[in-house]
Design a protein around this motif. Structure first.
Motif, mmCIF file in Angstrom:
data_model
loop_
_atom_site.group_PDB
_atom_site.id
_atom_site.type_symbol
_atom_site.label_atom_id
_atom_site.label_comp_id
_atom_site.label_asym_id
_atom_site.label_seq_id
_atom_site.Cartn_x
_atom_site.Cartn_y
_atom_site.Cartn_z
ATOM 1 N N VAL A 183 7.688 -10.724 42.858
ATOM 2 C CA VAL A 183 7.934 -10.566 44.481
ATOM 3 C C VAL A 183 9.459 -10.347 44.445
ATOM 4 C CG1 VAL A 183 8.263 -11.631 46.713
ATOM 5 C CG2 VAL A 183 6.048 -11.599 45.578
ATOM 6 N N LEU A 185 11.281 -6.917 45.972
ATOM 7 C CA LEU A 185 12.152 -6.895 47.182
ATOM 8 C C LEU A 185 13.453 -6.437 46.643
ATOM 9 C CD1 LEU A 185 11.097 -10.369 48.585
ATOM 10 C CD2 LEU A 185 10.378 -8.187 49.634
ATOM 11 N N LEU A 243 4.749 -7.401 57.182
ATOM 12 C CA LEU A 243 5.063 -7.223 55.644
ATOM 13 C C LEU A 243 4.339 -6.046 55.413
ATOM 14 C CD1 LEU A 243 4.547 -10.626 54.551
ATOM 15 C CD2 LEU A 243 6.761 -9.682 55.158
ATOM 16 N N LEU A 270 3.057 -6.572 49.866
ATOM 17 C CA LEU A 270 3.532 -7.656 49.851
ATOM 18 C C LEU A 270 2.782 -8.795 50.597
ATOM 19 C CD1 LEU A 270 6.097 -9.714 49.275
ATOM 20 C CD2 LEU A 270 7.286 -8.521 51.485
ATOM 21 N N GLU A 279 0.474 -10.097 48.169
ATOM 22 C CA GLU A 279 1.107 -11.077 47.202
ATOM 23 C C GLU A 279 1.301 -12.267 47.971
ATOM 24 O OE1 GLU A 279 2.337 -11.006 44.081
ATOM 25 O OE2 GLU A 279 0.831 -9.461 43.906
#
Length: 692
Positions: A313, A317, A335, A339, A342
């Protein structure tokens, strides 16, 4: 209905109060507030909705009113009173002055105590481990090898505690205990609880005994929310048995929102999870490997999903553009699909790891309780386990909120990432609700035996609507509302001056003209307070006028150049000597500052205190209102400015005989459409509006 015995006790306490205080001034507003509190708690208005929202202006005697209205009712009805405040100053006033006075005048006896959170107390077993000369406890409890000065302090604490010279309360130690030391010995819910015999006499356990026996408990909003988030009745009394007097209630929405928010790093979390993975077998062995094996497998499985998942992650990001503050906020809290998926995986893994760690921890605690394992072996293992448990609980909360789909009803969650200040390569994930009213209703309004929310500033623009939206109350749901003006004679004792300014604060020239204008309104004044909208502007102006102030014999006290206490002490001493004294402060000086009489006669406000939505939560809230067709400036900024402006002008008159003037250097209060509502919400000062 109010019983005759309660009415009699309230009347008696009021009569006794009059005879106890030499300069007692009867106030109709105070009597009315006492009656409304008692009637609301008794269910005379609504048996199902015993809630009162009361704005009581300065000088009414608010704290004595709610003590008088609630304690007599509680003692006669087998209930507890929880007084919650936002500031330490008010807690001290209640514990040291108001409650001892009220106990002398009320007919029936009652006991009171100050409640503190578990984190203010040490754990005696951890303290003993940290003071272990062989260093066994120190290896577990300290992140790094402690210095000699740290060990000396630990030994001093241990010695004082064993000799009964210290009660284990961090606040009662004469010197500051550094955070690193305190974190190594602080009480925590996983290892320091009454289920373990060695901890039954721990400082927090002793404090809890006093709380359980007390009729009145004084707490702060943070402790109140902490107890409610745990289900209520864990630290403070059960909500169903408690009458809550929430003073300084205008702070409650922010405190409540912060308690429902969560944040965690990505790489940092992966690092401590690796340590957990390495120490898990030790915990499982201490809990009997036959019984703990399946929990160990589940824990390690969860951890092995989390570590690469969190790092993945972080990598994902890193492509997002951070602003100048190192922040990226997800618009509308939505989101990206990858993501979000996840987040769901990480939540499942974090929940699994947390539950498994808790089971392993309980197995060791059980064996300790049953005498199957010695305290010497179990305590360091449980202390280390508790450290990881607290982190796992937070990690689960973060990813549960990240994985929570936005609902069509109500505001979305604010979600954002921030560059980690300690590790450039790391990111911190933040999640926060925008509106907290539904949660307060769930935890408190729908459960409490009775609630009174009180403050000198609850209304914005002469209405309770904004506060109601913040805390989840309705103006027609049975909740009672009361606005009692201050008894002060504003017309005769104070003037509100709005000078003819060359420009308004949004003009770039405003800061340039401020020094000259300020000098005009400081000339000839003995005790002044100037409130600024920013530290930057305050410091700019201070440098501009410092030489002139010195030449004129003015003593200039600038916020930030010394502690608040030292600044105010220096200002008071100047006033006592008759020397001209000027305080420069920002927004924090507009509330809780008590300078009665000759300590303040000239208050200058440079600008209407509009907040700029700079935090991700505020930006997200403004975005949400705009998306629904609203106007965040009129719906948030103006009501907030109204409350802050009322608090600011409230610094001038603190006692009935006080007098002086308020100078507002912001012409928008008369030139803008919203200005009239701001002006009309201020106390009824004699107004002097200057024109060119």
């Amino acid at each position: 209905m109010l019983s005759p015995s309660v009415k009699k006790d309230i009347r008696s306490s009021y009569e006794n109060l009059k005879s106890q205080l030499q300069n007692f001034i009867p106030r109709k507003a105070q009597n009315y507030l006492v009656a409304e509190i008692a009637k609301t708690l008794a269910g005379e208005y609504s048996p199902k909705r015993r809630i009162l929202v009361a704005e009581a202006g300065t000088g009414i005697g608010k704290s004595m009113a709610y003590l008088m209205g609630s304690i007599s009712f509680a003692v006669n009805n087998n209930k507890k009173v929880v007084v919650s405040t936002a500031t330490v100053a008010l807690q001290e006033q209640l514990i040291e002055k108001d409650l001892p006075l009220f106990r002398r005048v009320v007919p029936k006896e009652f006991s009171f105590v100050l409640a503190k959170g578990r984190q203010r107390y040490c754990c005696s077993q951890k303290l003993a481990g940290a003071a272990d000369a062989e260093g066994a406890g120190q290896q577990v409890l300290f992140a790094e090898k402690p210095k000699k000065a740290d060990i000396d302090l630990i030994n001093d604490l241990y010695d004082a505690y064993n000799r009964g010279k210290w009660d284990g309360d961090r606040d009662s130690w004469p010197k500051t205990i550094p955070d690193a030391i305190w974190q190594s010995i602080v009480s925590d819910k996983h290892t320091c609880h009454s289920g373990l015999s060695a901890h039954r006499q721990c400082p927090f356990a002793k404090a809890r005994e006093h709380l359980d026996k007390a009729d009145v408990i004084v707490a702060n909003h943070s402790l109140l929310m902490a107890d409610l988030e745990l289900g209520g009745g864990v630290i403070l009394p059960e909500p169903e048995q408690a009458l809550y007097m929430i003073d300084e209630a205008h702070h409650l929405p922010i405190v409540a929102r912060d308690f429902s928010a969560a944040s965690a790093s990505l790489v940092g979390a992966a690092s401590w999870l690796e340590k957990l993975n390495q120490s898990a077998s030790k915990l499982a062995n201490a809990g009997d490997i036959k019984r703990s094996n399946r929990f160990l497998d589940a824990l390690q499985s969860g951890v092995q999903t989390l570590i690469p998942g969190l790092r993945g992650v972080r990598d994902m990001l890193q492509a997002y553009p951070l602003n100048n503050d190192g922040v990226y906020r997800f618009p509308d809290g939505e989101l990206p699909e990858l993501l979000f998926n996840e987040a769901k995986t990480l939540h499942t893994a974090a929940k699994k790891a947390n539950q498994s760690q808790a089971k392993l921890h309980d197995l060791v605690a059980e064996r300790l309780k049953d005498g199957e394992i010695s305290t010497r072996i179990a305590d360091p293992i449980l202390a280390e386990s508790a450290f990881f448990l607290q982190r796992l609980e937070n990690l689960e909360k973060v990813w549960a909120l990240m994985a929570q789909p936005n609902s069509d009803k109500g505001a979305p969650l604010a979600r954002w990432i921030q560059r980690c200040p300690e590790r450039e390569s790391d990111l911190i994930v933040h999640v926060s609700p925008l509106e907290i009213g539904w949660r307060l209703d769930q935890l408190l309004w729908s459960r409490a035996a009775g609630v009174c929310l009180l403050s000198a500033t609850l209304r914005a623009l002469n209405s309770f609507s904004y506060f109601c939206r913040q805390v989840g109350l309705e103006e027609n749901d049975g909740t009672q509302f009361l606005a009692l003006p201050s008894p002060f004679n504003y017309q005769e004792n104070a003037r509100l001056v709005i000078p003819a300014m060359p420009c308004e604060p949004q003009d770039p020239k405003f800061t340039q003209i401020l020094p000259e204008v300020l000098l005009e309104y400081l000339e000839g004044e003995k005790a002044s307070l100037v409130l600024f909208s920013s530290y930057w502007q305050m410091n700019q102006i201070a440098e501009s006028i410092r030489a002139t102030a010195k030449k004129n014999g003015w003593h200039l006290h600038i916020q930030g150049e010394s502690s608040r206490t030292r600044l105010l002490d220096a200002h008071r001493k100047c006033c006592e000597k008759g020397q001209p004294s000027i305080l420069f402060g920002t927004g924090s000086f507009s509330e809780g500052l008590d300078l009665p009489g000759d300590q303040l006669t000239n208050l200058v406000i440079t600008k209407i205190p509009f907040g700029v939505p700079t935090s991700p939560v505020e930006e997200a809230h403004a975005e949400y209102i705009e998306r629904r067709g609203g106007n965040p400036f009129l719906q948030i900024a103006v009501p907030e400015a109204s409350k802050k402006l009322i608090q600011s002008v409230g610094r001038l008159l603190r006692k009935e005989q006080d007098s002086g003037r308020v100078v507002l250097l912001d012409r928008r209060i008369i030139t803008k459409r919203y200005g009239k509502s701001l002006l009309d919400s201020l106390p009824p000062f004699h107004r002097v509006i200057e024109y060119t």
